[in-house]
Design a protein around this motif. Structure first.
Motif, PDB file in Angstrom:
ATOM      1  N   ILE A 195       0.969  -0.783   0.474  1.00 61.31           N
ATOM      2  CA  ILE A 195      -0.155   0.343   0.129  1.00 61.31           C
ATOM      3  C   ILE A 195       0.562   1.278   0.170  1.00 61.31           C
ATOM      4  O   ILE A 195       0.783   2.436  -0.848  1.00 61.31           O
ATOM      5  CB  ILE A 195      -0.797   0.236   1.270  1.00 61.31           C
ATOM      6  CG1 ILE A 195      -1.997   1.287   1.046  1.00 61.31           C
ATOM      7  CG2 ILE A 195      -0.436   0.553   2.258  1.00 61.31           C
ATOM      8  CD1 ILE A 195      -2.887   0.670   1.737  1.00 61.31           C
ATOM      9  N   THR A 232      -7.835   0.708   9.497  1.00 63.96           N
ATOM     10  CA  THR A 232      -7.253  -0.567   9.791  1.00 63.96           C
ATOM     11  C   THR A 232      -9.323  -0.895   9.629  1.00 63.96           C
ATOM     12  O   THR A 232      -9.585  -1.558  10.960  1.00 63.96           O
ATOM     13  CB  THR A 232      -6.517  -1.040  11.057  1.00 63.96           C
ATOM     14  OG1 THR A 232      -5.193   0.280  10.407  1.00 63.96           O
ATOM     15  CG2 THR A 232      -6.133  -2.271  10.657  1.00 63.96           C
ATOM     16  N   THR A 247      -5.631  -4.972   8.481  1.00 58.82           N
ATOM     17  CA  THR A 247      -5.294  -4.586   7.075  1.00 58.82           C
ATOM     18  C   THR A 247      -5.696  -3.212   6.483  1.00 58.82           C
ATOM     19  O   THR A 247      -6.848  -2.932   7.263  1.00 58.82           O
ATOM     20  CB  THR A 247      -6.794  -5.300   5.994  1.00 58.82           C
ATOM     21  OG1 THR A 247      -6.474  -6.425   6.135  1.00 58.82           O
ATOM     22  CG2 THR A 247      -5.866  -5.107   4.283  1.00 58.82           C
ATOM     23  N   ASN A 248      -4.684  -2.859   6.614  1.00 62.02           N
ATOM     24  CA  ASN A 248      -3.885  -1.418   6.364  1.00 62.02           C
ATOM     25  C   ASN A 248      -4.911  -0.726   5.282  1.00 62.02           C
ATOM     26  O   ASN A 248      -5.074  -1.355   4.150  1.00 62.02           O
ATOM     27  CB  ASN A 248      -3.306  -0.582   5.962  1.00 62.02           C
ATOM     28  CG  ASN A 248      -2.500  -0.947   6.914  1.00 62.02           C
ATOM     29  OD1 ASN A 248      -2.298  -0.792   8.460  1.00 62.02           O
ATOM     30  ND2 ASN A 248      -0.762  -1.628   7.348  1.00 62.02           N
ATOM     31  N   VAL A 249      -6.243  -0.075   4.951  1.00 58.61           N
ATOM     32  CA  VAL A 249      -6.487   0.948   4.877  1.00 58.61           C
ATOM     33  C   VAL A 249      -6.582   2.543   4.138  1.00 58.61           C
ATOM     34  O   VAL A 249      -6.484   2.770   5.346  1.00 58.61           O
ATOM     35  CB  VAL A 249      -7.930   0.976   4.491  1.00 58.61           C
ATOM     36  CG1 VAL A 249      -9.485   1.307   3.448  1.00 58.61           C
ATOM     37  CG2 VAL A 249      -8.364  -0.837   4.946  1.00 58.61           C
ATOM     38  N   LEU A 268     -16.934   2.501   5.956  1.00 54.76           N
ATOM     39  CA  LEU A 268     -15.935   1.747   6.323  1.00 54.76           C
ATOM     40  C   LEU A 268     -15.941   1.576   7.290  1.00 54.76           C
ATOM     41  O   LEU A 268     -15.484   0.803   8.108  1.00 54.76           O
ATOM     42  CB  LEU A 268     -14.608   2.202   5.884  1.00 54.76           C
ATOM     43  CG  LEU A 268     -14.443   2.501   4.218  1.00 54.76           C
ATOM     44  CD1 LEU A 268     -13.605   2.747   3.808  1.00 54.76           C
ATOM     45  CD2 LEU A 268     -14.238   0.896   3.730  1.00 54.76           C
ATOM     46  N   SER A 283      -9.908  -5.593  -1.763  1.00 51.98           N
ATOM     47  CA  SER A 283     -10.902  -4.969  -1.900  1.00 51.98           C
ATOM     48  C   SER A 283     -12.278  -5.272  -2.429  1.00 51.98           C
ATOM     49  O   SER A 283     -13.606  -4.608  -2.258  1.00 51.98           O
ATOM     50  CB  SER A 283     -10.203  -3.657  -2.910  1.00 51.98           C
ATOM     51  OG  SER A 283      -9.964  -4.120  -4.604  1.00 51.98           O
ATOM     52  N   ILE A 321     -14.870  -5.249   0.574  1.00 51.81           N
ATOM     53  CA  ILE A 321     -14.978  -4.157   0.784  1.00 51.81           C
ATOM     54  C   ILE A 321     -16.328  -3.279  -0.765  1.00 51.81           C
ATOM     55  O   ILE A 321     -17.335  -2.829   0.176  1.00 51.81           O
ATOM     56  CB  ILE A 321     -14.039  -2.554   1.180  1.00 51.81           C
ATOM     57  CG1 ILE A 321     -12.833  -3.249   1.871  1.00 51.81           C
ATOM     58  CG2 ILE A 321     -14.741  -1.429   1.207  1.00 51.81           C
ATOM     59  CD1 ILE A 321     -11.827  -2.193   2.468  1.00 51.81           C
ATOM     60  N   ILE A 330     -10.008   4.522  -2.407  1.00 50.87           N
ATOM     61  CA  ILE A 330      -9.734   3.227  -1.129  1.00 50.87           C
ATOM     62  C   ILE A 330      -9.116   2.553  -1.722  1.00 50.87           C
ATOM     63  O   ILE A 330      -9.201   1.747  -2.577  1.00 50.87           O
ATOM     64  CB  ILE A 330     -11.223   2.797  -0.872  1.00 50.87           C
ATOM     65  CG1 ILE A 330     -12.443   3.801  -0.897  1.00 50.87           C
ATOM     66  CG2 ILE A 330     -11.022   1.533   0.510  1.00 50.87           C
ATOM     67  CD1 ILE A 330     -13.970   2.839  -0.371  1.00 50.87           C
ATOM     68  N   VAL A 344      -5.941  -0.359  -0.506  1.00 49.16           N
ATOM     69  CA  VAL A 344      -6.739  -1.395   0.457  1.00 49.16           C
ATOM     70  C   VAL A 344      -5.027  -2.114   0.420  1.00 49.16           C
ATOM     71  O   VAL A 344      -4.521  -2.754  -0.892  1.00 49.16           O
ATOM     72  CB  VAL A 344      -6.766  -2.924   0.372  1.00 49.16           C
ATOM     73  CG1 VAL A 344      -7.433  -3.646   1.192  1.00 49.16           C
ATOM     74  CG2 VAL A 344      -8.624  -1.997   0.096  1.00 49.16           C
ATOM     75  N   ASP A 345      -4.058  -2.484   1.780  1.00 48.93           N
ATOM     76  CA  ASP A 345      -2.885  -3.315   1.544  1.00 48.93           C
ATOM     77  C   ASP A 345      -3.325  -4.406   0.843  1.00 48.93           C
ATOM     78  O   ASP A 345      -4.115  -5.594   1.506  1.00 48.93           O
ATOM     79  CB  ASP A 345      -1.756  -2.964   3.134  1.00 48.93           C
ATOM     80  CG  ASP A 345      -1.058  -3.882   3.059  1.00 48.93           C
ATOM     81  OD1 ASP A 345      -0.326  -3.501   2.000  1.00 48.93           O
ATOM     82  OD2 ASP A 345      -0.570  -3.881   3.803  1.00 48.93           O
ATOM     83  N   THR A 386      -7.583  -0.666  -6.999  1.00 46.76           N
ATOM     84  CA  THR A 386      -7.827   0.721  -5.681  1.00 46.76           C
ATOM     85  C   THR A 386      -9.490   0.596  -6.141  1.00 46.76           C
ATOM     86  O   THR A 386      -9.628   0.939  -7.185  1.00 46.76           O
ATOM     87  CB  THR A 386      -7.198   1.715  -6.182  1.00 46.76           C
ATOM     88  OG1 THR A 386      -5.788   1.942  -5.205  1.00 46.76           O
ATOM     89  CG2 THR A 386      -7.776   2.592  -5.516  1.00 46.76           C
TER      90      THR A 386
END
Length: 506
Positions: A138, A160, A167-169, A190, A201, A204, A239, A241-242, A247
């Motif tokens: 990311i 997160t 997960t880092n967002v 989110l 992703s 999400i 958005i 997402v790691d 994206t």
């Protein structure tokens, strides 16, 4: 807690975790301390340098604040006073440092995970345009966006998600363009996600879209940084997402299914002709099998006599009705396409192409399907590949089957009724509050220059008006006007007199 108690707690918490490393050492041979990190996620060279700098520390420094400010050779340092924040960072790749007689831990930014190199994305290749695509890291992806939009207005809000995955967002937008209510809505949706893990992703996308049961995508996904940058310049929100190169972009409208990034890099005349081609083939992809079934079953009088006799002769020995023919060939074509995707790249395309040819020819010779049906299904398959957005092409492929069944039951009336239902559904869809058929429904005449047509850049000085924006002005059109006044001839209205002391311009 004492240093020994912290160490025991970490050892118990990460019991049977072979990749978690705890290294105990002493600062200047007197003050106990521990470093802990996940092997493979931290740079061991930097960890060794950090330990070395602490071991030779002069003066017996014991305060965490002084150590972080004056001793450590690390640029990114954070302090943590609770296990939740500390463990989240360490499991993300940071290195933790705890020193005796301190109630805080230091988090050292020494991440060194392996990552894929930047390449051109396979799903969005272009003839003209940038050749770089997002990767699974990311931070690499955010840097690629930052390189294209070098402005402090580019904001990247970290989050997160996932109880187990953490997960880092990153929610990215331009705060001088994006509507705060849209950004707030994205962040709020989110934050309400409660799930054990977010591995891609797509998790999400399915959780925050407006209409779950619609086959049409309400969020755009892309692997291209230039596409994300262009969307942010229209006031949209990204958005990131790691762990995935895709994206998400919101809001998203139907017209963007037919738009590709290359449309804005080529001359506008070429882009306009290609868009007409895409819309034509989208209609063919959706309706061709249904029209063939409806005409051959109910409306034979619509065909010229010679063509009707040719089709009837081809279908004379076929034991199935036209709708069964179409379903057999469509399902076979979809299976071959899926096989081509799943097989290794070197042989996947060969299997899908040769498989379609061989199966189609064999089916015709065996008398299972007619030759006109093979032509119809082949044209339909080719037409579906002209749709730039893969998720939009999937929706068209899915809707092809109910239209086909309606055509077999009610002929042209079934096709018309099904199309009306689809259009009603599209008119009722929203993407984060934006009507899905914008700017056609509701009509925004100023934005039509970028729908069926791609107007020249100088004619698109305003950003899309159906998007809530802080600043609608995109460019100053004074340069095109000046060129037009000079009839394109350099120097026609330019003063060529040379000022004293200056050299003339060649």
């Amino acid at each position: 807690m004492s240093l020994e108690e912290n160490k025991s707690y970490l050892e118990e918490l990460f019991k049977d975790c072979s990749d978690f490393v705890i290294r105990e050492f002493r600062i200047e041979q007197s003050l106990p301390a521990i470093l802990f990190f996940v092997d493979g996620m931290a740079k061991t060279e930097l960890v060794n340098e950090t330990m070395k700098s602490l071991m030779i520390l002069e003066g017996g420094e014991a305060l965490i604040d002084n150590i972080s400010d004056m001793t450590l050779p690390v640029s990114q340092i954070q302090k943590a006073d609770n296990y939740a924040d500390m463990l989240l960072s360490v499991l993300g790749g940071d290195t933790g440092l705890i020193v005796e007689r301190n109630n805080k831990a230091l988090l050292l930014g020494m991440r060194g995970m392996e990552k894929r190199s930047i390449n051109e994305p396979d799903t969005e290749s272009v003839v003209r345009g940038p050749r770089e695509g997002f990767v699974e890291n990311i931070r690499t992806n955010t840097s690629m966006i930052r390189r294209k939009l070098k402005t402090p207005h580019l904001k990247m809000k970290p989050m997160t998600l996932g109880r187990e995955s953490n997960t880092n967002v990153v929610v990215t937008y331009l705060d001088d363009l994006a509507d705060p209510s849209v950004v707030h809505e994205v962040v709020e949706r989110l934050e309400k996600i409660k799930i054990d893990a977010v591995l891609e992703s797509g998790y999400i996308e399915e959780l925050i879209q407006d209409s779950t049961y619609s086959p049409f995508p309400q969020l755009q996904y892309t692997e291209r940084p230039d596409v994300v940058a262009a969307a942010l310049l229209q006031g949209r929100v990204g958005i990131m997402v790691d762990g995935t190169p895709f994206t998400l972009i919101v809001p998203f409208v139907f017209a963007e299914i037919m738009q590709a990034s290359e449309d804005y890099y080529e001359r506008y005349q070429v882009a306009t002709l290609i868009r007409w081609l895409r819309y034509t083939f989208m209609v063919l992809s959706l309706l061709t099998p249904a029209l063939y079934v409806a005409i051959t079953t109910y409306h034979q009088d619509l065909l010229p006599t010679s063509l009707l006799l040719s089709v009837a002769a081809a279908r004379e020995a076929i034991p199935f009705p036209a709708v069964i023919e179409a379903l057999i060939m469509e399902v076979t074509f979809e299976a071959l396409r899926e096989a081509g995707v799943r097989l290794p790249k070197a042989i996947g395309s060969a299997v899908s192409i040769l498989g379609a040819l061989v199966v189609g020819q064999a089916a015709v010779q065996a008398g299972i399907v007619s030759a006109p049906m093979v032509i119809v299904v082949s044209l339909t398959g080719i037409a579906s590949f002209t749709i730039p957005r893969f998720n939009g092409a999937i929706a068209i492929r899915m809707l092809r089957f109910p239209i086909l069944i309606a055509a077999s039951l009610f002929g042209m009336y079934g096709i018309l009724i099904t199309i009306m239902l689809i259009m009603g559904h599209l008119a009722n869809l929203r993407s984060f509050g934006i009507p899905y058929l914008s700017p056609v429904g509701p009509l925004s005449s100023g934005d039509l220059k970028d729908i069926l047509f791609r107007a020249p850049w100088w004619a698109m000085g305003q950003r899309p008006s159906f998007m809530p924006l802080k600043d609608s002005r995109r460019l100053d059109d004074s340069l095109p006007q000046e060129i037009a006044e000079q009839s394109g001839q350099r120097g026609k209205t330019i003063d060529h007199t040379v000022e004293e002391g200056k050299e003339p311009v060649e």
